[in-house]
Design a protein around this motif. Structure first.
Motif, PDB file in Angstrom:
ATOM      1  N   THR A 138     -54.083 -54.159  -9.202  1.00 47.61           N
ATOM      2  CA  THR A 138     -52.991 -55.047  -9.571  1.00 47.61           C
ATOM      3  C   THR A 138     -53.326 -55.893 -10.783  1.00 47.61           C
ATOM      4  OG1 THR A 138     -53.808 -56.585  -7.937  1.00 47.61           O
ATOM      5  CG2 THR A 138     -51.953 -55.210  -7.279  1.00 47.61           C
ATOM      6  N   LYS A 139     -54.635 -56.117 -11.005  1.00 45.06           N
ATOM      7  CA  LYS A 139     -54.988 -57.019 -12.092  1.00 45.06           C
ATOM      8  C   LYS A 139     -54.733 -56.434 -13.473  1.00 45.06           C
ATOM      9  CE  LYS A 139     -58.179 -60.162  -9.923  1.00 45.06           C
ATOM     10  NZ  LYS A 139     -59.564 -60.330  -9.549  1.00 45.06           N
ATOM     11  N   GLY A 140     -54.699 -55.104 -13.552  1.00 39.19           N
ATOM     12  CA  GLY A 140     -54.386 -54.484 -14.842  1.00 39.19           C
ATOM     13  C   GLY A 140     -55.521 -54.588 -15.816  1.00 39.19           C
ATOM     14  N   VAL A 141     -55.188 -54.696 -17.106  1.00 42.66           N
ATOM     15  CA  VAL A 141     -56.212 -54.637 -18.147  1.00 42.66           C
ATOM     16  C   VAL A 141     -57.233 -55.751 -18.048  1.00 42.66           C
ATOM     17  CG1 VAL A 141     -55.458 -53.363 -20.153  1.00 42.66           C
ATOM     18  CG2 VAL A 141     -54.354 -55.511 -19.574  1.00 42.66           C
ATOM     19  N   ASP A 142     -56.779 -56.895 -17.676  1.00 44.16           N
ATOM     20  CA  ASP A 142     -57.714 -58.010 -17.683  1.00 44.16           C
ATOM     21  C   ASP A 142     -58.584 -58.049 -16.435  1.00 44.16           C
ATOM     22  OD1 ASP A 142     -55.101 -59.787 -19.185  1.00 44.16           O
ATOM     23  OD2 ASP A 142     -56.885 -59.011 -20.158  1.00 44.16           O
ATOM     24  N   GLY A 143     -58.182 -57.326 -15.443  1.00 43.74           N
ATOM     25  CA  GLY A 143     -58.959 -57.306 -14.213  1.00 43.74           C
ATOM     26  C   GLY A 143     -60.172 -56.410 -14.354  1.00 43.74           C
ATOM     27  N   ARG A 144     -61.042 -56.497 -13.385  1.00 43.20           N
ATOM     28  CA  ARG A 144     -62.231 -55.675 -13.398  1.00 43.20           C
ATOM     29  C   ARG A 144     -61.844 -54.335 -12.798  1.00 43.20           C
ATOM     30  NH1 ARG A 144     -68.044 -56.434 -12.369  1.00 43.20           N
ATOM     31  NH2 ARG A 144     -68.598 -54.699 -11.048  1.00 43.20           N
ATOM     32  N   GLN A 145     -61.708 -53.389 -13.646  1.00 40.48           N
ATOM     33  CA  GLN A 145     -61.229 -52.098 -13.183  1.00 40.48           C
ATOM     34  C   GLN A 145     -62.129 -51.003 -13.732  1.00 40.48           C
ATOM     35  OE1 GLN A 145     -57.135 -51.685 -13.920  1.00 40.48           O
ATOM     36  NE2 GLN A 145     -56.997 -49.648 -13.076  1.00 40.48           N
ATOM     37  N   ASN A 146     -62.468 -50.085 -12.890  1.00 41.50           N
ATOM     38  CA  ASN A 146     -63.363 -49.027 -13.332  1.00 41.50           C
ATOM     39  C   ASN A 146     -62.570 -47.934 -14.032  1.00 41.50           C
ATOM     40  OD1 ASN A 146     -65.900 -48.244 -13.623  1.00 41.50           O
ATOM     41  ND2 ASN A 146     -66.194 -47.517 -11.532  1.00 41.50           N
ATOM     42  N   LEU A 147     -62.932 -47.664 -15.252  1.00 39.91           N
ATOM     43  CA  LEU A 147     -62.215 -46.664 -16.031  1.00 39.91           C
ATOM     44  C   LEU A 147     -63.224 -45.688 -16.595  1.00 39.91           C
ATOM     45  CD1 LEU A 147     -59.977 -49.057 -18.137  1.00 39.91           C
ATOM     46  CD2 LEU A 147     -59.203 -47.671 -16.244  1.00 39.91           C
ATOM     47  N   ASP A 148     -62.822 -44.453 -16.755  1.00 37.28           N
ATOM     48  CA  ASP A 148     -63.724 -43.525 -17.411  1.00 37.28           C
ATOM     49  C   ASP A 148     -63.681 -43.784 -18.917  1.00 37.28           C
ATOM     50  OD1 ASP A 148     -62.092 -40.944 -18.685  1.00 37.28           O
ATOM     51  OD2 ASP A 148     -61.012 -42.074 -17.173  1.00 37.28           O
ATOM     52  N   LYS A 149     -64.676 -43.232 -19.626  1.00 37.72           N
ATOM     53  CA  LYS A 149     -64.834 -43.556 -21.041  1.00 37.72           C
ATOM     54  C   LYS A 149     -63.566 -43.326 -21.853  1.00 37.72           C
ATOM     55  CE  LYS A 149     -69.664 -42.430 -21.567  1.00 37.72           C
ATOM     56  NZ  LYS A 149     -70.570 -41.371 -22.004  1.00 37.72           N
ATOM     57  N   ARG A 150     -63.003 -42.157 -21.625  1.00 37.16           N
ATOM     58  CA  ARG A 150     -61.833 -41.789 -22.430  1.00 37.16           C
ATOM     59  C   ARG A 150     -60.666 -42.733 -22.188  1.00 37.16           C
ATOM     60  NH1 ARG A 150     -61.363 -35.422 -22.921  1.00 37.16           N
ATOM     61  NH2 ARG A 150     -63.529 -34.934 -23.277  1.00 37.16           N
ATOM     62  N   THR A 151     -60.417 -43.028 -20.919  1.00 34.89           N
ATOM     63  CA  THR A 151     -59.289 -43.910 -20.592  1.00 34.89           C
ATOM     64  C   THR A 151     -59.530 -45.303 -21.149  1.00 34.89           C
ATOM     65  OG1 THR A 151     -59.247 -42.660 -18.551  1.00 34.89           O
ATOM     66  CG2 THR A 151     -57.763 -44.519 -18.682  1.00 34.89           C
ATOM     67  N   ALA A 152     -60.777 -45.755 -21.026  1.00 39.16           N
ATOM     68  CA  ALA A 152     -61.084 -47.107 -21.522  1.00 39.16           C
ATOM     69  C   ALA A 152     -60.868 -47.170 -23.031  1.00 39.16           C
ATOM     70  CB  ALA A 152     -62.521 -47.458 -21.178  1.00 39.16           C
TER      71      ALA A 152
END
Ligand SMILES: Nc1ncnc2c1ncn2[C@@H]1O[C@H](COP(=O)(O)OP(=O)(O)OP(=O)(O)O)[C@@H](O)[C@H]1O
Length: 965
Positions: A470-484
């Motif tokens: 729910t936090k979206g971009v500013d939240g601590r979210q695990n993303l793979d390299k490409r998505t990040a």
């Protein structure tokens, strides 16, 4: 009634393979049984019966059906002639099965036999062979029945199997029927062949425990099985009306257990218990059996163990408080514990549980269970001992227990958890419940968090995940390299722009325009030059948020150009953005502004001239799929056609002779296959080594070329036949290496020049080929293998190795001359895609390229630095789903929507997930649907507007970037 075993049939045969004989007619007989079920006597002719018996009982070499038939017939006739006996006598088997069984110590072993079970209402599907467990004595019983021997003592048959096998039809029938819920079941005798009997290895102990001889009294039974009476009771639990249905299920369970050669105790128990209940209604049940059944039933009824537990043994415990209060290890071992430790554990468990259950309001409804648990005799051991697992299974299986207790959230168990806070308190609270014979130290109840913590942790993790979502971009979210990279593309792109602005020589489109081709060739080491061509970024890539991460510096005065890769990665905290710059040295680098002419002039032309002058030249395109290899090669081919003939004309004039040009065009698919592209028939081409070190492409069409146009036409025809396939990266991705070989021979054939143009198939990383078919994945692996082999050869050549491993692949075999001859020239053009999502690809290509040229020692990795978030990521353009609670309040105030009732948990993401109905209920006191609808639409409209603005921003940034160049 005894059956004599023929002497020559050794008992060892039984031991080694007692089920050797296979009745080929089993299936046929099965269907015959189904057909003749209404009249079972139809197929009980003496000869058939004998054949069946002989086929099933005589142990030894497997006989053919014809042999079996003759055997049966002969024995039947012999018996009739010699003994003059009745049918019944003649068909009696000749060995004492019981004796043999005893000798072999197999009496208590459990066998599984396939029987044809069909119900009255059965569909075709259910007419299948099922397996039911049988003992040796069952087998004997059936054989005796088969033999119409009415004097068979029923006492030799075990209770359980007797229950199953006692017939409801006439005793002389060839099939046994018994009643079930779905109708009557028929068990066909002819399937009682040895091959259908499967010994269940682990069943001995089970049968020892569960089988109760019908002749024995209940006390004998208890002593013979070594179990207390209550365990005998297990065998007739569950006497309700669902028995028949359960029986079917139970049989299937046993079947599965038998197949796994590990029949589970529970399965057997279930089956036998149900079976006995089923038979309780049968008039033909022997009085002894009925008596035993009554006894065990009484014992069962008086047993304190809940039926739920008896019918299904405890499984893994669900989330309940740790009532064992023992060590974690103890709790985990649970079932494996010795009987003694179980008793001790039960003492603690039951009393502690009761004390705590009484305190807990939420569990008050379960008092009756708790009391029952406490009343359980402490002496009950083993299976009857109470454990945490058992209690939990008890909870599970008892329908009258309020299931909400189990599924209640973790907070509902907070109260007992808090009790464990102080060890002193814990000791105090438990001392009055337990005997104090042990030292206080040993009695201190440690708050074992076995279940509590694991559940708490799990719940916390779920909450964290939900928050992250729910936090979206500013939240601590695990993303793979490409998505990040795409997610934070604007910030990264801005940083790269700033870097380029500081270094204006990067991507400045100079592209060696003032340097003649020979200069770049002078940079080549050992005749090997490596160049880079960067393709422009495509619009669709920009649209998806991709950005350019490759910078080219080709203005240096040094011996090589530099290709810089801006590697954009996230810090493990997924908040900080890191920029890592890596400088790759290459012989020549060309940015996206370069033209095909530049490439030809600087890279290809010197090699074409070399080939025209009887040299060996090879131009090879290398790189990931979709990076412009074919595009670049097309430009080279176009210019080569003219350049080559031009160069030869000059040479011919000088030498006053005429050169002939022959062309061969093949494609290499995989590591072995080589196909001719100049012929419509797909002829396999052989790559043959000549003694002079040259390579011949046998079976490949050799086309004599006289003009540049002929050459181009032939190239186009061959390319049209090349294997291509649409991939995610490239609509017409080449799936093979295309090898165009031009041989220039002088009129006297003394001099020979070779120009080889190779357009390699794209190298792929796992991510690209992850969704490919197995065929495509194999293809990719082979492509990569041949490229790896090429790399090895070029390295060996650069190292002046005496042996070049060119036999590694067909590609390197074709290039043998280039790899072995010192005067040969090789130019490898590595194509790179500039987009950020292909960073790893690009780096891999560049590493390989500089490694081939032997200049990989000059690769420089700059120190990683943190990227400062750009203000361009304007807060005004954050989408509603990224809004915080405060941002949302501000927005609603702006829009004069003051009636919306927001709590702290309501942020942009939460509201964007809500439907109109949910908004109506949760956000408006008056539950006004129109207002909810207005809010819903307002948020969607704002989302669209901001999305559009973001897109425009991105486009203007790209334009800005181009302007800087
Ligand atoms: N320098 C360039 N300028 C403009 N367009 C280019 C350039 N390089 C490549 N392209 C375009 O990129 C697309 C893919 O190029 P190409 O087919 O040459 O890739 P490839 O490396 O041969 O891929 P594969 O290995 O899958 O065959 C083509 O549409 C091509 O027109």
């Amino acid at each position: 009634m005894f059956i004599r075993m023929p002497k020559q049939k050794s008992k060892f045969r039984i031991l080694r393979n007692p089920f050797k004989i296979k009745s080929k007619n089993a299936d046929k007989n099965h269907y015959q049984t189904l057909k003749k079920k209404s009249n079972p006597d139809m197929h009980t002719s003496p000869s058939q019966k004998n054949r069946r018996l002989l086929g099933s009982i005589v142990l030894g070499r497997r006989k053919t059906s014809l042999e079996k038939y003759h055997d049966a017939k002969n024995s039947s006739e012999n018996n009739k002639e010699n003994n003059g006996s009745t049918d019944q006598e003649s068909s009696s088997p000749e060995f004492d099965l019981e004796e043999q069984s005893l000798k072999l110590n197999m009496k208590s072993a459990v066998f599984t036999t396939k029987v044809a079970l069909t119900s009255n209402r059965a569909t075709e599907r259910s007419k299948e062979l099922r397996k039911i467990p049988m003992t040796c004595s069952d087998l004997q019983y059936l054989l005796n029945r088969e033999n119409n021997s009415a004097d068979v003592p029923p006492t030799s048959v075990s209770t359980a199997s007797n229950d199953l096998l006692s017939p409801t039809s006439a005793a002389s029938s060839s099939s046994t029927s018994f009643r079930g819920r779905r109708g009557s079941y028929t068990m066909k005798y002819s399937s009682l062949t040895e091959k259908n009997f499967i010994k269940v290895p682990s069943a001995k102990t089970i049968s020892d425990r569960l089988y109760v001889p019908s002749s024995a009294s209940s006390s004998e039974c208890a002593s013979s099985t070594g179990l207390p009476l209550s365990s005998g009771a297990e065998s007739c639990s569950n006497t309700d009306d669902n028995n028949a249905a359960d029986f079917c299920r139970g049989s299937r369970n046993v079947n599965r257990g038998g197949d796994r050669a590990g029949a589970r105790k529970g399965d057997f128990t279930r089956k036998y218990s149900v079976g006995s209940a089923l038979y309780g209604r049968d008039a033909s049940l022997s009085p002894e059996t009925i008596q035993i059944m009554e006894e065990v039933e009484n014992a069962y009824m008086s047993s304190p163990i809940p039926s739920g537990y008896l019918s299904s043994p405890p499984k893994k415990s669900p989330a309940i408080p740790d009532i064992s209060m023992g060590r974690r290890r103890d709790a985990e071992r649970g079932k494996r514990h010795s009987a003694k430790s179980n008793v001790r554990k039960m003492n603690i468990d039951a009393s502690s549980l009761l004390a705590r259950v009484k305190k807990s309001d939420e569990l008050k409804s379960n008092h009756d269970i708790s009391l029952r648990l406490c009343d359980a005799p402490i002496k009950n051991v083993g299976r009857n001992a109470l454990t945490a697992d058992m209690i939990s299974s008890n909870r599970k299986t008892n329908d009258h227990i309020d299931r909400t207790t189990l599924s209640a959230p973790i907070e509902s168990f907070e109260e007992p958890h808090l009790e464990w806070k102080s060890p002193a308190d814990r000791y105090q609270s438990s001392s009055d419940e337990r005997s104090s014979t042990r030292s206080p130290r040993s009695q201190v109840l440690r708050p074992n968090p076995l279940h509590w913590q694991s559940n708490g942790r799990k719940q916390q993790r779920n909450l964290r995940l939900r928050d992250a979502k729910t936090k979206g971009v500013d939240g601590r979210q695990n993303l793979d390299k490409r998505t990040a990279r795409l997610r934070f593309g604007d910030t990264f792109a801005n940083d790269i722009l700033q870097h380029r602005a500081k270094c204006p020589h990067l991507n400045d489109a100079s592209n060696h325009s003032d340097i003649v081709g020979s200069v770049i060739q002078d940079r080549a080491m050992n005749g090997v030059s490596v160049a880079i061509r960067k393709r422009p970024i495509f619009d669709y890539e920009i649209d998806r948020g991709d950005f350019d991460i490759v910078s080219i510096n080709n203005t240096t005065e040094s011996s090589h150009d530099v290709c810089i890769v801006h590697n954009c990665v996230m810090h493990p905290d997924m908040k900080q953005m890191i920029m890592k710059l890596t400088n790759f040295p290459v012989t020549a680098a060309f940015d996206e502004h370069c033209l095909d002419d530049d490439i030809y002039r600087h890279l290809a032309e010197p090699l074409v001239n070399n080939a025209a002058n009887d040299g060996i030249s090879t131009i090879l395109m290398y790189g990931q799929t979709g990076c412009g290899k074919s595009f670049t090669m097309s430009g080279i081919e176009l210019r080569t056609a003219r350049g080559l003939f031009r160069a030869m004309q000059g040479i011919d004039k000088q030498a006053s002779g005429k050169h002939t040009v022959t062309m061969q065009f093949v494609e290499l698919c995989g590591s072995k296959e080589c196909r001719d592209l100049l012929s419509s028939s797909s002829v396999d081409v052989k790559v043959l080594d000549s003694n002079d070190g040259s390579v011949q492409l046998a079976n490949a069409t050799s086309l004599e070329i006289s003009t540049p146009d002929d050459l181009l036409k032939a190239i186009n025809v061959a390319k049209g036949r090349r294997a291509t396939e649409a991939t995610d990266k490239n609509g017409v991705s080449s799936r093979s290496h295309a090898v165009c070989q031009l041989q220039m021979k002088s009129a006297d054939e003394r001099n020979r020049g070779v120009l080889t143009l190779i357009d390699c198939a794209g190298s792929e990383r796992r991510h690209d080929s992850m969704y490919h078919s197995s065929e495509r994945q194999r293809e990719s692996a082979e492509i990569n293998a041949s490229l790896w082999s090429l790399k090895e050869c070029i390295r060996a050549r650069a190292n002046k190795s005496t042996r070049i491993p060119y036999r590694g692949s067909t590609l390197t075999r074709i290039l043998r001359e280039t790899l072995e001859r010192d005067d040969a020239k090789l130019c490898i053009i590595g194509c790179v895609a500039p987009n950020a999502t292909d960073t790893e690809h690009t780096m891999e290509t560049l590493k390989t390229i500089s490694g081939i040229a032997g200049i990989d020692v000059n690769i420089v990795e700059e120190k990683a630095r943190t990227v400062i978030r750009s203000e361009i990521q304007s807060k005004t353009h954050t989408l509603p789903k990224q809004w915080s609670h405060e941002h949302l309040l501000k927005f609603l105030a702006q829009k004069k929507m003051n009636t919306v009732k927001l709590s702290q948990k309501h942020d942009g993401a939460a509201l964007m997930k809500m439907s109109i109905a949910q908004m109506k209920v949760h956000l408006f006191d008056d539950r006004n649907k129109d207002k909810a609808k207005d809010l819903f639409n307002l948020l969607r409209k704002e989302n669209d507007r901001l999305n559009k603005l973001q897109r425009e921003d991105r486009m203007s940034m790209v334009k800005e970037r181009k302007g800087i160049r």
